[in-house]
Design an enzyme around this catalytic site. Sequence first.
Site, PDB file in Angstrom:
ATOM      1  N   HIS B 266       0.835  -1.208   0.000  1.00 38.71           N
ATOM      2  CA  HIS B 266       0.000   0.000   0.000  1.00 38.71           C
ATOM      3  C   HIS B 266       0.866   1.253   0.000  1.00 38.71           C
ATOM      4  CE1 HIS B 266       0.204   0.945   4.392  1.00 38.71           C
ATOM      5  NE2 HIS B 266       0.085  -0.360   4.608  1.00 38.71           N
ATOM      6  N   ASP B 278       6.025   0.637   6.924  1.00 38.65           N
ATOM      7  CA  ASP B 278       4.590   0.469   6.658  1.00 38.65           C
ATOM      8  C   ASP B 278       4.125   1.542   5.715  1.00 38.65           C
ATOM      9  OD1 ASP B 278       1.960  -0.255   6.765  1.00 38.65           O
ATOM     10  OD2 ASP B 278       1.633   0.388   8.829  1.00 38.65           O
ATOM     11  N   GLU B 312      -5.014   2.257   2.529  1.00 35.48           N
ATOM     12  CA  GLU B 312      -5.128   1.038   3.330  1.00 35.48           C
ATOM     13  C   GLU B 312      -5.373   1.369   4.788  1.00 35.48           C
ATOM     14  OE1 GLU B 312      -3.830  -2.263   5.942  1.00 35.48           O
ATOM     15  OE2 GLU B 312      -2.994  -0.244   5.807  1.00 35.48           O
ATOM     16  N   GLU B 313      -4.617   2.335   5.293  1.00 31.57           N
ATOM     17  CA  GLU B 313      -4.639   2.619   6.732  1.00 31.57           C
ATOM     18  C   GLU B 313      -6.003   3.073   7.223  1.00 31.57           C
ATOM     19  OE1 GLU B 313      -2.446   1.636   8.515  1.00 31.57           O
ATOM     20  OE2 GLU B 313      -0.459   1.802   7.587  1.00 31.57           O
ATOM     21  N   ASP B 340       3.093  -6.392   3.648  1.00 32.68           N
ATOM     22  CA  ASP B 340       2.720  -5.283   4.523  1.00 32.68           C
ATOM     23  C   ASP B 340       2.960  -5.671   5.978  1.00 32.68           C
ATOM     24  OD1 ASP B 340       1.715  -2.880   5.441  1.00 32.68           O
ATOM     25  OD2 ASP B 340      -0.372  -3.530   5.371  1.00 32.68           O
ATOM     26  N   HIS B 412       3.247   2.476  12.995  1.00 32.07           N
ATOM     27  CA  HIS B 412       2.325   3.621  13.160  1.00 32.07           C
ATOM     28  C   HIS B 412       2.876   4.671  14.124  1.00 32.07           C
ATOM     29  CE1 HIS B 412      -1.408   1.098  11.774  1.00 32.07           C
ATOM     30  NE2 HIS B 412      -0.442   1.157  10.867  1.00 32.07           N
TER      31      HIS B 412
HETATM   32 ZN   LIG Z   1       0.416  -1.452   6.327  1.00 31.38          ZN
HETATM   33 ZN   LIG Z   2      -0.369   0.300   8.946  1.00 33.55          ZN
END
Ligand SMILES: [Zn+2]
Ligand SMILES: [Zn+2]
Lengths: 449, 449
Positions: B266, B278, B312-313, B340, B412
Amino acid sequence: SSFVAGQALNSEQKTQLKQLQSTALQSQLSYQLIESLTTEVGHRLMGSAGDEKAIIWAVNKMKALGFDKVWTEPVTGSYWLRGTAKAHIVAPYPHDLVVLALGGSVATAESGITANVAHFETLADLQAIPDNSLEGKIAFVSYQMTRHIDGNGYGPAVGTRVNGAVVAAQKGASALVMRSVGTDNNRIAHTGIMRYQDKVKKIPAAALSNPDADLLLNQLKRGGEVSLYLNITARTDAEVVATSANVIGEFTGSEKPDEIVALGAHLDSWDVGAGALDDGLGIGMVMAAAHHIGQLPQRPKRTIRVILFAAEEVGLLGAKQYVKDHQAELDTHVLGAEWDFGIGRIYKMTPGVGAQSLNAIRELGQYLAPLGVALSAENNGRAQSDMGALSDAGMPSINFSPDGEHYFDYHHTENDTLDKVQPEALKINTAIYTMFAYFAAQSSADFRH
Amino acid sequence: SSFVAGQALNSEQKTQLKQLQSTALQSQLSYQLIESLTTEVGHRLMGSAGDEKAIIWAVNKMKALGFDKVWTEPVTGSYWLRGTAKAHIVAPYPHDLVVLALGGSVATAESGITANVAHFETLADLQAIPDNSLEGKIAFVSYQMTRHIDGNGYGPAVGTRVNGAVVAAQKGASALVMRSVGTDNNRIAHTGIMRYQDKVKKIPAAALSNPDADLLLNQLKRGGEVSLYLNITARTDAEVVATSANVIGEFTGSEKPDEIVALGAHLDSWDVGAGALDDGLGIGMVMAAAHHIGQLPQRPKRTIRVILFAAEEVGLLGAKQYVKDHQAELDTHVLGAEWDFGIGRIYKMTPGVGAQSLNAIRELGQYLAPLGVALSAENNGRAQSDMGALSDAGMPSINFSPDGEHYFDYHHTENDTLDKVQPEALKINTAIYTMFAYFAAQSSADFRH
Ligand SMILES: [Zn+2]
Ligand SMILES: [Zn+2]
Ligand SMILES: [Zn+2]
Ligand SMILES: [Zn+2]
């Protein structure tokens, strides 16, 4: 018994030393003191509200821990206010950067500074360029501290923090930005004291986190101009005299109350994080060590004095004041040690004593060997940090070396919090300090000779 | 040769597979792509300026890497603005706390919320109390994620992040504060998506860093009331439709151009850190894998399609849009995988294919075994993340499991930066994806059967 025969302690004292070892290894007191300090006080920069709370906390704790005497001695200085620090890369690729002002830095203009970056790999590289050749630029020194068990990467790195702003100003730069003095890879910058010099322009100075320094380097590597925005609102209120205090507590010696075994740590901390490691560890260790000895049925022969120094971070103000205030009785300080370094276990002790007392130190070494402490072949030990000022004034000293591999991951950062304390290492180190202090207080050795 | 005899690839293809392995292991392309993305773009939340830059970056890179076709497909949604989040303990012992709003959170009132804290060890504990029993309180869930090589501590922890605000609101709380879903001990909080529910009051929700959650717990353990101040200025502009895009590139198959081997990652990221892990890792791996295959003198039989999903998030918006847009040709997606997750090396592959094609998968397993990849005994693999939506729609899939032990230290957070990439693991993982994609594109196997 794992203790070998010695001369400084008699057999009853050796039994008591073993009991103290066992008490300290079973006690959580040093950890509890750090938990209390970090939870109930937090950070405590010279002159701040936290500093004032810490002094009250220390006095109350010493009293609760049964110290025979507890008092404070005033230390004055100035109070630096961090304010805010903001930085971002303006071009070619905008990014917000994680930055902290260095301790003592002046502010930028209110609107901040936007300037192209002049990059230097080391402070020596910056020093090597002609004076006034950086007009309108921000100097960036990217030197990266290396990791070592004894923390010896700190020395080569910290010069930029202390002197970088003076050198950058001499070259004409409008600000200094440096890679943090730290071994971690977190988006958390490291602060610490910096100095200005008379007749050299005071320019703002700040440290980037390691990943942010990497990012700035990666933009510089692309070859074009890189421009940076920096805004710092720090200030020192020169009009206001900040008052702090050394907090001192004693268990009075039963036979030679005027001979002092000195255990030091510093009570102040930087204004980020909770000062759990720097120097909560030292505070917990020396207070607990003295308390354990104070719980014995009798006081040892010599006095055990715990000194929690004020204002170490901003220039050893407490230690300097102590040396000044106690000039007349410094020769009664028979042996001293501080703890202001390292999270891990002590692996070495280095004495700095008279040659005739080395036998006694060897005996102490034998008592500490089962806890993993090797006796250095050198006899040039200087006490750590504040107590180093007393060593310099002639106090016999021991320097205990810990595993310092991870200390500079957290040093002078928001990350200096309770969870970084290693309870098992702390217990062992507290036991070592307890045994050291007891030994020094009972021994008949004259460590000056 | 370390390759054993198989049926899906002929001997020339096996030689080519080995060459691709060698090319990928010697290439730094996947790392360079992540370096470029994190240096030149940075974070890229759905609808943000970074998102727009990332789309342009991806299209340009795919073109530069020689993809036969490159295009974008629009994805719409809403743009959440983080604003600021501030928290501090008001009493008994004031401390500033490191906090991040959860993704999608509403704001507090402009003046913030000051309220006593009601502590729950788990979301289940919060769920167990009567509705409306937390009026005027802030609910605090302190559950701590555990560390595992396969990252399986995430599942039990993430429920609080996703559903905690709804449950807390049902209990009458004015806000939810939780311990971050993360395995590190840094003063850095972890964000991530949270959900509201129709007819349940929307309350603000935020995550504390692990050390800050510890500190709050330590104050609660003292037994008295603990009061907290929370101020969040986040908002979702419901009036504005944000537009992003799936970025898709292909190397067109030489014999069966309509049969698609799908490689996913992503393109979006959270708005903290640089999205290096990420999902920069996935972006680098799948783009490099396709490029390496595209450098062969001839295209493989089937088409290799790289899909960089949008958004995606914030709820797999790109993946859902892709499934919708490509409904008619989903059965031409012969085999797919996403990356991912995880910084470390792949140690296992789990297919999710038709039983008759398991022999071909075993052959692939033999080619990948020298790189440390074990073939799972299970045949229930679902592709990771976005591509899971395609798995659910019937696409045969492979799930590659990496060492995920340290992924949730950085997940994150501000700390998701280039320096966290492990270049050696990345090379090996890129080689595995390259070989997987080549194998799937050359094999005559029908992975649906
Ligand atoms: Zn991800
Ligand atoms: Zn993520
Ligand atoms: Zn210190
Ligand atoms: Zn310090």
